[in-house]
Design a protein around this motif. Structure first.
Motif, PDB file in Angstrom:
ATOM      1  N   UNK A 103       0.842  -1.200   0.000  1.00 17.58           N
ATOM      2  CA  UNK A 103       0.000   0.000   0.000  1.00 17.58           C
ATOM      3  C   UNK A 103       0.873   1.244   0.000  1.00 17.58           C
ATOM      4  N   UNK A 104       1.938   1.219   0.788  1.00 19.22           N
ATOM      5  CA  UNK A 104       2.832   2.382   0.879  1.00 19.22           C
ATOM      6  C   UNK A 104       3.473   2.692  -0.474  1.00 19.22           C
ATOM      7  N   UNK A 105       3.890   1.668  -1.190  1.00 13.28           N
ATOM      8  CA  UNK A 105       4.505   1.855  -2.507  1.00 13.28           C
ATOM      9  C   UNK A 105       3.510   2.513  -3.476  1.00 13.28           C
ATOM     10  N   UNK A 106       2.244   2.094  -3.415  1.00 11.78           N
ATOM     11  CA  UNK A 106       1.235   2.688  -4.296  1.00 11.78           C
ATOM     12  C   UNK A 106       1.035   4.168  -4.008  1.00 11.78           C
ATOM     13  N   UNK A 107       1.216   4.578  -2.747  1.00  7.52           N
ATOM     14  CA  UNK A 107       1.100   5.990  -2.393  1.00  7.52           C
ATOM     15  C   UNK A 107       2.368   6.752  -2.747  1.00  7.52           C
ATOM     16  N   UNK A 108       3.519   6.126  -2.519  1.00  4.54           N
ATOM     17  CA  UNK A 108       4.810   6.783  -2.706  1.00  4.54           C
ATOM     18  C   UNK A 108       5.043   7.257  -4.132  1.00  4.54           C
ATOM     19  N   UNK A 109       4.499   6.553  -5.121  1.00  2.87           N
ATOM     20  CA  UNK A 109       4.749   6.919  -6.515  1.00  2.87           C
ATOM     21  C   UNK A 109       4.116   8.250  -6.896  1.00  2.87           C
ATOM     22  N   UNK A 110       3.209   8.784  -6.063  1.00  4.09           N
ATOM     23  CA  UNK A 110       2.608  10.094  -6.335  1.00  4.09           C
ATOM     24  C   UNK A 110       3.547  11.238  -5.963  1.00  4.09           C
ATOM     25  N   UNK A 145      10.686 -12.807  -3.054  1.00  3.52           N
ATOM     26  CA  UNK A 145      10.520 -12.650  -4.500  1.00  3.52           C
ATOM     27  C   UNK A 145       9.062 -12.396  -4.869  1.00  3.52           C
ATOM     28  N   UNK A 146       8.160 -13.175  -4.244  1.00 10.74           N
ATOM     29  CA  UNK A 146       6.739 -13.025  -4.565  1.00 10.74           C
ATOM     30  C   UNK A 146       6.228 -11.643  -4.143  1.00 10.74           C
ATOM     31  N   UNK A 147       6.540 -11.259  -2.927  1.00  7.55           N
ATOM     32  CA  UNK A 147       6.080  -9.956  -2.468  1.00  7.55           C
ATOM     33  C   UNK A 147       6.764  -8.824  -3.231  1.00  7.55           C
ATOM     34  N   UNK A 148       7.994  -9.084  -3.688  1.00 10.16           N
ATOM     35  CA  UNK A 148       8.689  -8.083  -4.505  1.00 10.16           C
ATOM     36  C   UNK A 148       7.945  -7.825  -5.806  1.00 10.16           C
ATOM     37  N   UNK A 149       7.453  -8.910  -6.433  1.00  5.65           N
ATOM     38  CA  UNK A 149       6.676  -8.724  -7.666  1.00  5.65           C
ATOM     39  C   UNK A 149       5.350  -8.021  -7.373  1.00  5.65           C
ATOM     40  N   UNK A 150       4.745  -8.300  -6.217  1.00  5.28           N
ATOM     41  CA  UNK A 150       3.516  -7.595  -5.844  1.00  5.28           C
ATOM     42  C   UNK A 150       3.764  -6.099  -5.692  1.00  5.28           C
ATOM     43  N   UNK A 151       4.914  -5.762  -5.102  1.00  4.12           N
ATOM     44  CA  UNK A 151       5.271  -4.353  -4.938  1.00  4.12           C
ATOM     45  C   UNK A 151       5.412  -3.676  -6.304  1.00  4.12           C
ATOM     46  N   UNK A 152       6.101  -4.331  -7.234  1.00  2.00           N
ATOM     47  CA  UNK A 152       6.293  -3.748  -8.559  1.00  2.00           C
ATOM     48  C   UNK A 152       4.961  -3.619  -9.300  1.00  2.00           C
ATOM     49  N   UNK A 153       4.097  -4.618  -9.129  1.00  3.40           N
ATOM     50  CA  UNK A 153       2.777  -4.556  -9.765  1.00  3.40           C
ATOM     51  C   UNK A 153       1.979  -3.366  -9.229  1.00  3.40           C
ATOM     52  N   UNK A 154       1.963  -3.203  -7.911  1.00  3.07           N
ATOM     53  CA  UNK A 154       1.238  -2.070  -7.308  1.00  3.07           C
ATOM     54  C   UNK A 154       1.823  -0.745  -7.762  1.00  3.07           C
ATOM     55  N   UNK A 155       3.148  -0.705  -7.895  1.00  4.27           N
ATOM     56  CA  UNK A 155       3.814   0.528  -8.314  1.00  4.27           C
ATOM     57  C   UNK A 155       3.431   0.896  -9.746  1.00  4.27           C
TER      58      UNK A 155
END
Length: 378
Positions: A103-110, A145-155
């Motif tokens: 969730x934080x990554x999705x906010x940070x990109x703004x 690795x799995x959560x890393x891909x989730x982070x990139x997807x959200x980003x």
């Protein structure tokens, strides 16, 4: 109350609702799993972390129109949000807490560019699972690795949504500009038609009635008896008709002004990200078509610059109608780059203003641009 409700609805979207529901589920599941654990930390210790996280989230993602927050405070909230996530991960041995950093990554990109967001996300993922390995003594590289891909997807998804929203806002602004321009052209068309009718009445009907009045006056002098009485009556009727034509011409000419306030309202009413505050004279009207068009075009460009560059949440439009000049001021609460330069938009504004012998002053005011447009009224 209705206005407050509308503003709150405008602040929350489906993404916000999803994030809040996800946070609530994580908080609830953690509380349920640790309710009977003898090794778990006290409830208040992780409850503070969860409440601090959601509070920081609400501050970071919303620039409240009710009480606008500067970008600096929103960045501070973003940092607090990440700190609370790491604090919870440090004291709790729960695998799915890394959803909080997604969730934080999705906010940070703004707040940062995409390359910076990718680098920061990788560092966050590495730090998170380093704590898992060294503090909790668990080797979860597959989970990393799995959560890393989730982070990139959200980003990537968040950046894509942000670009689509920005494009939609710009299209809406362009559509409002077209509607305002259409309204201005409609008023100009009506004014032009009134001017043509007034000119025809004055030049054709008025002149012919004047000639008829003179002829009847001459005829009255060369006749007598019943004929003279009839000619005098016709002469009086012709004079009344000539006065009526003059009154009609005066009325048409006095109604030639353009209602610029109506066009400004159409220009600003559908921009959801900016709250406009206008200070206009009670009866703002402009008779010169070129002056009205120049004012509208300049304000359109100023609003476009706000949407593209300043990131403002509020803007002010002030217009003063003086005896011999019209002074319009526009400014917002956003920020422009320290090295900003005059572009095609400002150059076009200067050209338009100079064509009507006006002046344009653009300078920084508390980090944002302030436009002052002075146009002659005579």
């Amino acid at each position: 109350m209705a206005n407050l409700t509308n503003r709150l609805k405008r602040q929350f979207d489906a993404g916000d609702l999803t994030a809040i529901v996800t946070w609530a589920l994580i908080f609830g599941i953690v509380t349920y799993l640790l309710r009977n654990s003898t090794t778990a930390p006290p409830f208040w210790s992780y409850a503070i972390g969860f409440l601090g996280y959601i509070t920081a989230y609400l501050v970071a993602v919303h620039d409240w129109h009710l009480s606008p927050l500067s970008k600096r405070w929103r960045i501070v909230a973003l940092i607090v949000m990440l700190a609370m996530a790491f604090y919870l991960h440090w004291i709790l041995r729960v695998d799915f807490l890394s959803i909080l950093t997604i969730i934080w990554v999705a906010v940070m990109c703004h707040f940062v560019t995409l390359p910076v967001a990718v680098v920061v996300s990788i560092l966050v993922i590495a730090s998170w699972f380093s704590i898992t390995y060294f503090v909790h003594d668990r080797n979860t590289w597959i989970q990393a690795l799995l959560y890393g891909t989730f982070h990139m997807f959200a980003l990537v998804l968040s950046v894509s949504n942000q670009r689509e929203r920005s494009t939609a806002q710009q299209l809406q602004a362009k559509n409002d500009q077209l509607i305002a321009t259409q309204d201005l052209l409609a008023q100009v068309s009506r004014q032009t038609e009134r001017t043509r009718i007034a000119r025809d009445l004055h030049d054709l009907v008025g002149h012919h009635l004047t000639a008829l009045t003179i002829k009847l006056q001459v005829a009255s002098r060369v006749c007598d008896g019943e004929a003279k009485r009839q000619v005098d009556e016709c002469h009086g009727i012709a004079k009344l008709l000539l006065n009526d034509v003059r009154d009609a011409v005066d009325t048409l000419r006095h109604n030639e002004s353009i209602d610029i306030a109506q066009s400004l309202h159409l220009l600003t009413k559908n921009i959801p990200t900016i709250n406009f505050e206008s200070q206009l004279p009670n009866h703002l009207s402009i008779e010169d078509i070129s002056i009205a068009e120049t004012l509208m075009r300049c304000l359109q460009e100023a609003i476009t610059n706000t949407l593209k560059h300043s990131g403002a949440s509020k803007a002010w439009i002030q217009v003063q109608q003086l005896e011999k000049e019209l002074v319009a001021t526009y400014y917002d609460n956003g920020k422009v780059a320290a090295d900003w330069k005059e572009g095609n938009g400002l150059s076009g504004m200067l050209e338009r203003v100079s064509l009507v012998n006006g002046t344009l002053d653009v300078h920084e005011n508390h980090g944002a641009l302030r436009y002052q447009i002075t146009l002659p009224m005579d």
